[in-house]
Design an enzyme around this catalytic site. Structure first.
Site, short mmCIF file in Angstrom:
data_model
loop_
_atom_site.label_atom_id
_atom_site.label_comp_id
_atom_site.label_asym_id
_atom_site.label_seq_id
_atom_site.Cartn_x
_atom_site.Cartn_y
_atom_site.Cartn_z
N LYS A 48 34.18 32.63 18.40
CA LYS A 48 35.03 32.13 19.49
C LYS A 48 35.79 30.93 18.95
O LYS A 48 35.28 30.19 18.09
CB LYS A 48 34.15 31.67 20.66
CG LYS A 48 34.83 31.82 21.99
CD LYS A 48 34.72 33.22 22.56
CE LYS A 48 35.34 33.33 23.91
NZ LYS A 48 35.14 34.63 24.55
N VAL B 198 38.84 39.58 43.35
CA VAL B 198 39.69 40.75 43.03
C VAL B 198 40.92 40.29 42.24
O VAL B 198 42.06 40.51 42.63
CB VAL B 198 40.07 41.58 44.29
CG1 VAL B 198 39.01 42.60 44.57
CG2 VAL B 198 40.28 40.72 45.53
N GLY B 199 40.62 39.61 41.13
CA GLY B 199 41.67 39.22 40.20
C GLY B 199 41.96 40.37 39.26
O GLY B 199 41.95 41.53 39.67
N VAL C 62 40.27 41.94 36.72
CA VAL C 62 39.27 43.00 36.59
C VAL C 62 38.88 43.55 37.97
O VAL C 62 38.77 44.76 38.16
CB VAL C 62 38.00 42.50 35.86
CG1 VAL C 62 37.01 43.63 35.70
CG2 VAL C 62 38.36 41.93 34.50
P1 NAD Z 1 40.83 36.41 37.22
O1 NAD Z 1 40.98 34.94 37.17
O2 NAD Z 1 42.04 37.27 37.11
O3 NAD Z 1 40.07 36.84 38.56
C1 NAD Z 1 39.07 36.09 39.16
C2 NAD Z 1 39.30 36.16 40.66
O4 NAD Z 1 38.20 35.54 41.32
C3 NAD Z 1 40.57 35.47 41.11
O5 NAD Z 1 41.32 36.35 41.94
C4 NAD Z 1 40.06 34.26 41.91
O6 NAD Z 1 40.92 33.91 42.97
C5 NAD Z 1 38.73 34.78 42.40
N1 NAD Z 1 37.74 33.77 42.74
C6 NAD Z 1 37.54 32.55 42.18
N2 NAD Z 1 36.51 31.94 42.78
C7 NAD Z 1 36.04 32.78 43.71
C8 NAD Z 1 34.99 32.72 44.64
N3 NAD Z 1 34.18 31.66 44.73
N4 NAD Z 1 34.77 33.78 45.47
C9 NAD Z 1 35.57 34.87 45.39
N5 NAD Z 1 36.61 34.97 44.53
C10 NAD Z 1 36.83 33.95 43.70
O7 NAD Z 1 39.77 36.75 36.06
P2 NAD Z 1 39.43 38.18 35.46
O8 NAD Z 1 40.15 38.35 34.17
O9 NAD Z 1 39.56 39.22 36.52
O10 NAD Z 1 37.90 37.97 35.09
C11 NAD Z 1 36.91 37.95 36.11
C12 NAD Z 1 35.54 37.68 35.48
O11 NAD Z 1 35.25 38.71 34.53
C13 NAD Z 1 35.46 36.38 34.68
O12 NAD Z 1 34.15 35.87 34.79
C14 NAD Z 1 35.72 36.80 33.26
O13 NAD Z 1 35.15 35.90 32.33
C15 NAD Z 1 35.02 38.14 33.24
N6 NAD Z 1 35.52 39.08 32.22
C16 NAD Z 1 36.83 39.44 32.22
C17 NAD Z 1 37.28 40.35 31.26
C18 NAD Z 1 38.71 40.82 31.25
O14 NAD Z 1 39.00 41.85 30.62
N7 NAD Z 1 39.63 40.14 31.94
C19 NAD Z 1 36.39 40.86 30.31
C20 NAD Z 1 35.04 40.48 30.35
C21 NAD Z 1 34.62 39.58 31.32
#
Ligand code: NAD
Length: 349
Positions: A80, A181-182, A184
């Site tokens: 990392k 619902v971001g 992923v």
């Molecule tokens: P993102 O920031 O696009 O989505 C996160 C969502 O969670 C946002 O819509 C945010 O508004 C919402 N959120 C924040 N706090 C909240 C709460 N307390 N209650 C409900 N919703 C809340 O991030 P992402 O890329 O979708 O990743 C989501 C998670 O998955 C992270 O923990 C990330 O580390 C993990 N992850 C992502 C990937 C990837 O391919 N993007 C891969 C492995 C792991």
């Protein structure tokens, strides 16, 4: 800060540091383990209170990447990088070019990708300096956004849990509560909807919840109620540490399976879930689809192969569930054990 002692406590590894006078770049590359292949892992670009905090973050995250890659069967170790975001004005292009030169000088020992605070544009800048970068634009042979692959893997992991715990062969009418619902979470809802699941969502951003309602017929609940929804699967897809002393006693779902990293506030919370009879899909096992996708990019990108390899997350999760039952051991410990056995079989150089 006792840096070498810090390395020892994280079971490291290598730590590379770079300061570039011209751009004021302060960057860290942490390589936890490269027995299975070159270290692969994202680059964070966020502010830190101290340099020590940035180093600790890089070490912690790199170790996690070793486990994720090994469990997914990838020929990669864990690494990392962190660029400490300057508090004063900075030239982003120059900064990422200097970071690219740092990566180039590591000669493929570490391959970088997106993480918090970095995006496709930054990877494109790094690509101008070194080939040891993934997550670049599809028009340049890259794999683009990893989120749909992460979501695909999570859907497969949920299917394995549902088969193991509930004896069901499909997600039809299975009720999943998705927290966040971001990127992923949205694609996960899409997968679940296509599979006939019933969906409940919660997000701090109301527009995102409304979109899931509009497109997938999802019910919406408050963010502080989503962990308590009476459902079959609770899918954390927001921030880490969501499984803790306050939430675990209120969980109603027999399964916890979602994309978020570091879901257990502390390892003991995995023991608590096991004691309550709740099946927990270890986060780094179920959310490896995005990593599988960027690892494919290193070899020459092929979306079909990425998809096929991501679908194997079903088998990984099923294997963990079966061993957990056989050993009466919490799933997070079983996943760690599988990785540690794999690594122990490869001698250190
Ligand atoms: P993102 O920031 O696009 O989505 C996160 C969502 O969670 C946002 O819509 C945010 O508004 C919402 N959120 C924040 N706090 C909240 C709460 N307390 N209650 C409900 N919703 C809340 O991030 P992402 O890329 O979708 O990743 C989501 C998670 O998955 C992270 O923990 C990330 O580390 C993990 N992850 C992502 C990937 C990837 O391919 N993007 C891969 C492995 C792991």
């Amino acid at each position: 800060m006792e840096v070498l002692s810090k390395l020892a406590s994280h079971d490291f590894g290598e730590l590379h540091l770079k300061y570039d006078k011209a751009t004021q770049l302060k960057a860290i590359v942490a390589i936890h383990d490269s027995r299975l292949g070159p270290a692969l892992g994202g680059c964070r670009f966020i502010e830190y209170d101290t340099e020590g905090a940035a180093i600790t973050d890089a070490l912690r995250l790199a170790r996690g990447m070793t486990y994720k890659a090994a469990l997914a069967g990838l020929a990669h170790g864990g690494g990392k990088s962190v660029i400490i975001r300057p508090k004063q004005r900075f030239d982003r292009v120059a900064l990422f070019r200097a970071f690219g030169a740092f990566i180039r000088d590591l000669r493929g020992h570490y391959i970088t990708a997106e993480d918090s605070g970095t995006g496709l544009e930054d990877m494109e800048i790094i690509r101008q300096v070194t080939t040891h970068v993934t997550g670049i634009d599809p028009s340049h042979g890259g794999s683009g956004d990893p989120s749909p692959f992460t979501a695909l893997g999570v859907r497969r992991g949920i299917e394995a849990c549902v088969k193991f715990k509930l004896g069901k062969d499909s997600l039809k009418s299975v009720h999943v509560a998705v927290q966040g619902v971001g990127h992923v979470g949205y694609f996960l809802c899409k997968e679940l909807h296509a599979a006939g699941a019933t969906i409940t969502v919660a997000d701090v951003d109301k527009l995102k919840s409304e979109r899931a309602k509009r497109e997938f017929g999802a019910a919406i609940v408050d963010i502080d109620k989503v962990a308590e929804v009476q459902c079959d699967v609770f899918a954390p897809c927001a921030l880490g540490a969501g499984l803790n002393d306050s939430t675990i006693p209120h969980l109603q779902a027999p399964i916890v399976a979602g994309a978020a990293n570091n879901q257990l506030a502390e390892p003991r919370h995995g023991d608590d879930l096991h004691a309550r009879g709740i099946l927990y899909a270890p986060d780094y096992a179920i959310n490896a689809g995005g990593l599988v996708n960027v690892a494919q990019e290193v070899k020459g990108y092929d979306a079909k192969l990425s998809r096929e390899n991501t679908l194997k997350i079903y088998d990984t999760i099923m294997d963990i569930c079966e061993r957990s039952k056989r050993l009466n051991a919490p799933t997070h410990k079983v996943a760690d054990m599988i990785v540690e056995q794999k690594l122990a079989a490869v001698p250190r150089a």
